[in-house]
Design an enzyme around this catalytic site. Sequence first.
Site, PDB file in Angstrom:
ATOM      1  N   SER A 174      -9.147  -1.663 -26.555  1.00 11.04           N
ATOM      2  CA  SER A 174      -9.528  -2.618 -27.590  1.00 11.04           C
ATOM      3  C   SER A 174     -10.758  -2.117 -28.358  1.00 11.04           C
ATOM      4  O   SER A 174     -10.714  -1.038 -28.953  1.00 11.04           O
ATOM      5  CB  SER A 174      -9.767  -3.987 -26.960  1.00 11.04           C
ATOM      6  OG  SER A 174     -10.014  -4.975 -27.924  1.00 11.04           O
ATOM      7  N   ASP A 424       0.149  -7.424 -31.683  1.00 15.33           N
ATOM      8  CA  ASP A 424      -1.278  -7.533 -31.372  1.00 15.33           C
ATOM      9  C   ASP A 424      -1.938  -8.542 -32.303  1.00 15.33           C
ATOM     10  O   ASP A 424      -1.858  -8.421 -33.520  1.00 15.33           O
ATOM     11  CB  ASP A 424      -1.942  -6.165 -31.530  1.00 15.33           C
ATOM     12  CG  ASP A 424      -3.260  -6.057 -30.781  1.00 15.33           C
ATOM     13  OD1 ASP A 424      -3.998  -7.052 -30.732  1.00 15.33           O
ATOM     14  OD2 ASP A 424      -3.550  -4.971 -30.262  1.00 15.33           O
ATOM     15  N   HIS A 452      -1.919  -7.399 -26.368  1.00 17.03           N
ATOM     16  CA  HIS A 452      -3.170  -6.649 -26.426  1.00 17.03           C
ATOM     17  C   HIS A 452      -3.738  -6.329 -25.041  1.00 17.03           C
ATOM     18  O   HIS A 452      -4.347  -5.283 -24.845  1.00 17.03           O
ATOM     19  CB  HIS A 452      -4.197  -7.452 -27.231  1.00 17.03           C
ATOM     20  CG  HIS A 452      -5.468  -6.750 -27.513  1.00 17.03           C
ATOM     21  ND1 HIS A 452      -5.598  -5.810 -28.507  1.00 17.03           N
ATOM     22  CD2 HIS A 452      -6.687  -6.848 -26.936  1.00 17.03           C
ATOM     23  CE1 HIS A 452      -6.836  -5.362 -28.534  1.00 17.03           C
ATOM     24  NE2 HIS A 452      -7.524  -5.968 -27.592  1.00 17.03           N
TER      25      HIS A 452
END
Length: 475
Positions: A174, A424, A452
């Site tokens: 991320s 996502d 995600h």
Amino acid sequence: MMAAKAIRPARLLNRTAHIVPGQLRVTELTFEVPLNHSNPSVGSLKLFGRQVTKHDTPIVPRADSEQEEFYRKPYLVYLEGGPGFGNKEPQDHQLTKTALDKGYTLLLLDYRGTGLSTPINQPHLATLGGPQEQANYLKHFRADSIVRDAEAVRLCLTSGYPESHKKWSIFGQSYGGFVALTYLSQFPQGLREVFLTGGLAPVKRTAEEVYTALYKKVIQRNEAYYRKFPEDVERVRQVAKYLQEKSPLLPGGGEFTVERLLGIGLCLGMNGGLDLIHSNILKMTMDLDQFGFITRAAGAAFEGLIPFDTNPIYAVLHESIYTNGPDRASDWAAHRVGKALSESEPGLSWLSPVGKALSADTTKPLYFSGEMVYPSHFDCYPELKDMRETAEILAKCDDWPQLYDLDQLSRNEVPVYAASYVEDMYVDADFARETAKAVKGTKVFETNVMYHGALRAKTEEVLRQLFKLRDDTLD
């Protein structure tokens, strides 16, 4: 092009090794680095990390030189998401087993301001002076400073290594992927390879463009939520009406506002997020039906889901991760984009006056927000309240350093292996594809059957695909 920066090695302050269950040898490391690497005289910070290797008990004890060589393996550095989060314990970390099985030494280094690395907190900020002084301090906690720290630590830890082992690999989840791309821009000479999961940052996009795209995905996830739990249209409004009328406090002392309630949508884009939100809404409405108030148990469960009090960097510096260079103030982009969108999207009408939204058609759902940070958050979180003026200064700041060097990325020679998720909610898939094309040598595993947080939810599958990108041949 970004100017080359000379980095001094970090100063190792302490090194302590322990054996922990799971046959792990964990070495706790503390370093000292400058607050400002370009001006070391203005102060310093402490960085904390854990170095993880396999522990075994040889039949024949190793000589000291053999023991040193046994533990001297190439580094893989994990870059956590966020911004604002430290690392989990190695025995609980999703990357530990694979990293050690692949022959790496794993380094879990807490970013400056997070975990045990001089963590940002309001009482300490207050000792630095007023809002302007606090803002000046916080400007040193973005990815451009984080990668300088990492490079300083690399120079420290590998100073006695052979040349073949001096470069290290990095793994960004991320926001950690955003940090990795900044690392590739500034210090590619220190990197052997880069792994990214949900971290192909929108390197060519402004904050406004990012949030315009992300709101579309947030709306889609809200629609999915209310399809699965249609009864929650009424329940969410019931809770919101109670909060608007009673203005209760949460167990931690913060105001439980409608905006804070709908901020639970941060969970919408994670595996199991819909069910997690539903469980909290169900508990609160059951409380209201039985007692006429929300119990401490329900309030505490809700309070633990949004990390603004415990990880304030997430709120105060969130929009700055999308400001790549000067003349680009974020200026509460998420709120501005959302408020404009609310004129045509009834589910977001609460971004205008909340009372008006609650008095509107009660058969329509109120939409949860995503990972957007709004000015109102600095009114209802205890840790953020005294940072409100500081946050306003940072929102108006237009002299941010550059995070990404697009020229350098276009001629990149470091292999990049990325997992990207079509659905996502936090990193737009179209912008991720754009970035993959902008970073030379990037190989991408793209899927529409993971979210995600797949690195945590589907660890083995994600890591297998990533290392297949590295190890298999494409004809």
